[in-house]
Design an enzyme around this catalytic site. Structure first.
Site, PDB file in Angstrom:
ATOM      1  N   GLU A  47      -4.668   8.213  15.213  1.00 41.03           N
ATOM      2  CA  GLU A  47      -3.607   8.752  16.080  1.00 41.03           C
ATOM      3  C   GLU A  47      -2.420   9.285  15.279  1.00 41.03           C
ATOM      4  O   GLU A  47      -1.715  10.186  15.730  1.00 41.03           O
ATOM      5  CB  GLU A  47      -3.156   7.701  17.097  1.00 41.03           C
ATOM      6  N   PHE A 109      -4.657  -7.305  27.163  1.00 39.48           N
ATOM      7  CA  PHE A 109      -5.433  -6.658  26.101  1.00 39.48           C
ATOM      8  C   PHE A 109      -4.883  -5.254  25.832  1.00 39.48           C
ATOM      9  O   PHE A 109      -4.702  -4.450  26.753  1.00 39.48           O
ATOM     10  CB  PHE A 109      -6.903  -6.581  26.506  1.00 39.48           C
ATOM     11  N   MET A 471       6.098  10.868  -8.008  1.00 34.90           N
ATOM     12  CA  MET A 471       7.539  10.812  -7.793  1.00 34.90           C
ATOM     13  C   MET A 471       8.076   9.414  -8.091  1.00 34.90           C
ATOM     14  O   MET A 471       9.175   9.255  -8.618  1.00 34.90           O
ATOM     15  CB  MET A 471       7.871  11.232  -6.358  1.00 34.90           C
TER      16      MET A 471
HETATM   17  C1  LIG Z   1       4.115   6.608   3.710  1.00 35.73           C
HETATM   18  C2  LIG Z   1       4.888   6.600   2.456  1.00 35.73           C
HETATM   19  N1  LIG Z   1       4.824   5.544   1.612  1.00 35.73           N
HETATM   20  C3  LIG Z   1       5.531   5.529   0.460  1.00 35.73           C
HETATM   21  C4  LIG Z   1       6.318   6.592   0.117  1.00 35.73           C
HETATM   22  C5  LIG Z   1       7.116   6.582  -1.182  1.00 35.73           C
HETATM   23  N2  LIG Z   1       6.658   7.669  -2.062  1.00 35.73           N
HETATM   24  C6  LIG Z   1       7.294   8.845  -2.162  1.00 35.73           C
HETATM   25  S1  LIG Z   1       6.518   9.924  -3.162  1.00 35.73           S
HETATM   26  C7  LIG Z   1       5.313   8.812  -3.531  1.00 35.73           C
HETATM   27  C8  LIG Z   1       4.194   9.169  -4.448  1.00 35.73           C
HETATM   28  C9  LIG Z   1       3.357  10.268  -3.923  1.00 35.73           C
HETATM   29  O1  LIG Z   1       2.231  10.390  -4.759  1.00 35.73           O
HETATM   30  P1  LIG Z   1       1.303  11.671  -4.667  1.00 35.73           P
HETATM   31  O2  LIG Z   1       0.935  11.938  -3.270  1.00 35.73           O
HETATM   32  O3  LIG Z   1       0.195  11.533  -5.637  1.00 35.73           O
HETATM   33  O4  LIG Z   1       2.291  12.826  -5.100  1.00 35.73           O
HETATM   34  P2  LIG Z   1       2.941  13.125  -6.544  1.00 35.73           P
HETATM   35  O5  LIG Z   1       4.346  12.605  -6.488  1.00 35.73           O
HETATM   36  O6  LIG Z   1       2.113  12.447  -7.564  1.00 35.73           O
HETATM   37  O7  LIG Z   1       2.902  14.605  -6.641  1.00 35.73           O
HETATM   38  C10 LIG Z   1       5.545   7.615  -2.865  1.00 35.73           C
HETATM   39  C11 LIG Z   1       4.704   6.406  -2.994  1.00 35.73           C
HETATM   40  C12 LIG Z   1       6.376   7.665   1.033  1.00 35.73           C
HETATM   41  N3  LIG Z   1       7.154   8.728   0.822  1.00 35.73           N
HETATM   42  N4  LIG Z   1       5.651   7.659   2.167  1.00 35.73           N
END
Ligand SMILES: Cc1ncc(C[n+]2csc(CCOP(=O)(O)OP(=O)(O)O)c2C)c(N)n1
Ligand SMILES: [Mg+2]
Lengths: 579, 174
Positions: A47, A109, A471
């Protein structure tokens, strides 16, 4: 007519082309009605995906997106998408079933108090207690979602209400005593604004997502050109003004351009258009636009002065306000100070553009995105997930059209990308839709690949695979002395095989060599494709304003000495002409 | 500078509205000193009288957020207005038969009433401005207060005054 049939009939009356959803016990009457009324329905795999897909649909069309879920877990799975829509002002109507009225409050439920849960993250919500109220509530929900500052509205309909019968006439309009957004600009305030503009040597337009919601990019462009004022955009404002336009300085904020942030520091008049001074934009808010008189136009009075005191507030629909302002202002390109100001901003834009090491042998993430931009002629819908790749997409895929860049800005929801791309592609079946995602973000909602396959949606999924929560890794490198706590994605699935498991074309690229060919092929094939781009795991997003720091503290790929030299050189060039 | 404000908030009289309004205060970090709610002359509307403290920007943001709620019809800040503001308190105070006359004399100037008499305690009811209620409570404290209940303020603008402008209209254009 039954309550369930009223839902289907109302969707038709509202011109809803498609709903995104997932069935279950308490929405079976509605599903049966949708089926009998031939309402187009896209079956997602979770969802959360329905809510994001409806957001993608809404953000790429400007229409209301609709999603449906069953009670309890179905409804709670919508929550992230509803919160996302709330923070990004996306018009969304979410319809949930609930247990029969007699069972409500008994922990029956699959009972969850979804109106209670979503009150803080909806513009408004309704629990339908009587089928008699349903036509009015449906009308009100669409009205509230789409007007004023748009946002999500949830309607929770107990199953027995769906089965109850009553007369149905769908109202043409709805009167809500407590809801009456002020759209008309106050002339006196516009005259004051025109005077501020006239007196300004260094005006700057600060354009946010509100400009896209108000469908007012044309007026923004006319205004910028008439004033001869540079334009900076927020992440959500990208596309509200063409980035290829000479007056565009691109994105401002934490990962914005040097030119954009510098313009904020130097401008003497900041005109905020549908922008809300978010902390990712302002950095240290007290030192944001330190030399400027600030004027703010927004349809939401609560946004005015919320984060930053403003000198001139205007509550109005942005389009109406700009259109009413235009005849009151004079052509600015004739003013020598304006020209000097634009020249100075352009000079910085050219001297400190977004950049990366183009000589590197390792595949750079920015190179992948630049290549996508080149091979799609900058015309694709770009949907992103959240992380470094999102910022690189914003930096290296400049867009010229509103609705073209679709991203989770306010909530920063990893997992937004794939389902949102589904919504965009459903809304624009013939358009090129590119999803730029991360190895981690994709894993949050990758089951939607099954939806992509089922509806044969020709989305091109490009994974910027750095093997990290990139990030997070970047923040740990910069602010936690390189202690990389749980930011390495240790077990990454083989995304090519994963794509193939969903009967989707998959390909891997890990060097500049195969990059063009691999993307060209993916773009050429008629159906969906997944490209797993293995990129430099150490790359950081620059420039960067450290969180809470003033914009002047921006860290770039240039040295402080270079920056100072440039400032001096520039001052010698244009300084005399600026006042 | 922090200041007390008395807001009169007219809302639609539907289930869940009090929860929404209260939720707004907690979620956005506004404080509530007291809140009292009741139906108005028009059964489709209720009136909430909310007493809160905050500096001017906080109160401005609070009233804007309240106005933004679909269930809120009108917000009026009564702080600067000529109003009648009353609260009701029930005070259960220790009282041996020997002290009854003394206490009754004590509360007489407050026009408070003894509404229940027990063997060793009285319940006193008082209606008035908050300061009056507070003063009475302090006077009774030496006898030992067993229970104290206050309703929160209900406030109404005095007739004959020009009438305050709803806050949204005041603020919308600075
Ligand atoms: C649902 C959720 N959980 C945690 C975060 C914190 N967060 C921000 S960027 C990131 C890493 C994202 O990794 P990836 O998708 O591989 O992208 P990259 O930064 O490596 O390009 C996280 C864990 C978030 N923004 N959203
Ligand atoms: Mg990653």
């Amino acid at each position: 007519m039954t309550g369930a049939e009223m839902v289907a009939a109302a969707l038709q009356a509202e011109g809803v082309e498609v709903v995104f959803g997932y069935p279950g016990g308490t929405v079976l009457p509605i599903y049966d009605a949708l089926f009998r009324y031939n309402v187009r329905h896209v079956l997602v795999r979770h969802e959360q995906g329905a809510a994001h897909a409806a957001e993608g649909y809404a953000q790429s069309t400007g229409k209301v997106g609709v999603c449906i879920a069953t009670s309890g877990p179905g409804a709670t799975n919508l929550v992230t998408g509803i919160a996302d829509a709330f923070l990004d002002s996306v018009p969304l109507v979410a319809i949930t079933g609930n247990v029969a009225r007699a069972s409500m409050g008994t922990d029956a439920f699959q009972e969850a108090d979804i109106t209670g849960i979503t009150t803080p993250i909806t513009k408004h919500n309704f629990l339908v207690r009587d089928v008699h109220d349903l036509p009015r509530i449906l009308k009100a929900a669409f009205h509230i979602a789409a007007t004023g500052r748009p946002g999500p509205v949830l309607i929770d309909i107990p199953k027995d209400v769906q089965n109850s019968v009553d007369d149905f006439t769908y109202p043409d309009s709805v009167h809500l005593e407590g809801y009456n957004p002020n759209l008309r600009p106050h002339m006196q305030q516009l005259i004051k604004l025109a005077a501020l503009i006239k007196a300004s040597n260094r005006p700057l337009l600060y354009v946010g997502g509100g400009a896209i919601r108000a469908q007012t990019s044309e007026a923004v462009r006319t205004l910028a050109e008439k004033l001869h004022a540079p334009v900076v955009m927020t992440l959500k404002g990208l596309g509200a003004f063409p980035e290829s336009h000479p007056l565009s300085l691109g994105m401002l904020g934490m990962h914005g351009s040097y030119a954009a942030n510098h313009a904020v520091l130097e401008c003497d008049l900041l005109l905020a258009l549908g922008a809300r001074f978010d902390d990712r934009v302002t950095g240290e808010v007290a030192s944001f636009a330190p030399n400027a008189t600030i004027a703010q136009i927004d349809v939401d009075p609560a946004e005015i002065g919320k984060n930053k005191p403003v000198d001139l507030p205007i509550v109005a629909d942005l389009k109406r306000a700009i259109e009413a302002l235009l005849p009151l202002v004079e052509e600015g390109n004739l003013l020598p100070q304006r020209q000097a100001w634009v020249d100075r901003c352009r000079h910085f834009a050219e001297r400190f553009p977004f950049a990366y090491d183009r000589t590197a042998t390792i595949l750079k993430p920015q190179a992948v995105i630049e290549t996508l931009h080149r091979l799609t002629h900058g015309n694709a819908f770009v949907v992103t997930d959240v992380g470094q790749h999102q910022m690189w997409a914003a930096q290296f895929y400049p867009v010229d059209a509103p609705h073209q860049f679709i991203t989770s800005g306010g909530l920063g929801t990893m997992g937004f990308g794939l389902p949102a791309a589904i919504g965009v592609q459903i809304a624009h079946p013939k358009a090129q839709v590119i999803l730029i995602t991360g190895d981690a973000s994709l894993q949050m909602t990758m089951q939607e690949l099954a939806t992509v396959a089922q509806y044969d949606l020709p989305i091109k999924v490009v994974i910027i695979n750095n093997g990290f929560l990139g990030m997070v890794r970047q923040w740990q490198e910069l602010f936690y002395e390189k202690r990389y706590a749980h930011s390495e994605v240790v077990s990454i699935p083989d995304f090519v095989k994963l794509a193939e498991a969903f009967r989707i074309h998959g390909a891997r690229v890990d060097s500049m060599d195969g990059l063009d060919a691999s993307i060209e092929h993916a773009l050429a094939i008629p159906g969906p494709a997944v490209i797993d781009a293995i990129v430099d795991p150490q790359e950081n997003v620059l420039p960067m304003v450290p969180p809470g720091a003033p914009l002047s503290a921006m860290i770039g790929w240039w040295s402080k000495e270079e920056e100072e030299q440039e400032q001096q050189r520039e001052a010698a060039l244009y300084g005399g002409r600026l006042t | 500078m922090n200041r007390r404000h008395t807001l009169s908030v007219i809302v639609v009289n539907e289930p869940g509205v009090l929860g929404r309004v209260a939720g707004l205060f907690s979620r956005r970090g506004f404080n509530i000193e007291s809140i009292s709610v009741g139906e108005t002359d028009n059964p489709q509307r209720s009136c909430m009288t909310i007493v809160t403290t905050g500096d001017a920007p906080t109160i401005e943001q609070l009233t804007k957020q309240l106005n933004k709620m679909v269930d809120v019809i009108k917000v009026v800040d009564l702080t600067e207005e000529p109003i009648v503001a009353r609260e009701l308190a029930l005070i259960k105070v220790n009282c041996s038969p020997a002290h009854r006359a003394e206490i009754e004399a004590l509360i007489a100037p407050f026009r408070a009433d003894v509404v229940d008499v027990g063997r060793n305690a009285l319940i006193i009811q008082t209606v008035g401005r908050e300061e009056k209620v507070a003063a009475l409570v302090e006077l009774l404290r030496p006898y030992g207060i067993r229970e104290l209940l206050q309703t929160g303020v209900a406030a109404m603008q005095r007739s004959g005054a020009a009438g305050p402008v709803p806050v949204d209209k005041k603020e919308a254009h600075g």
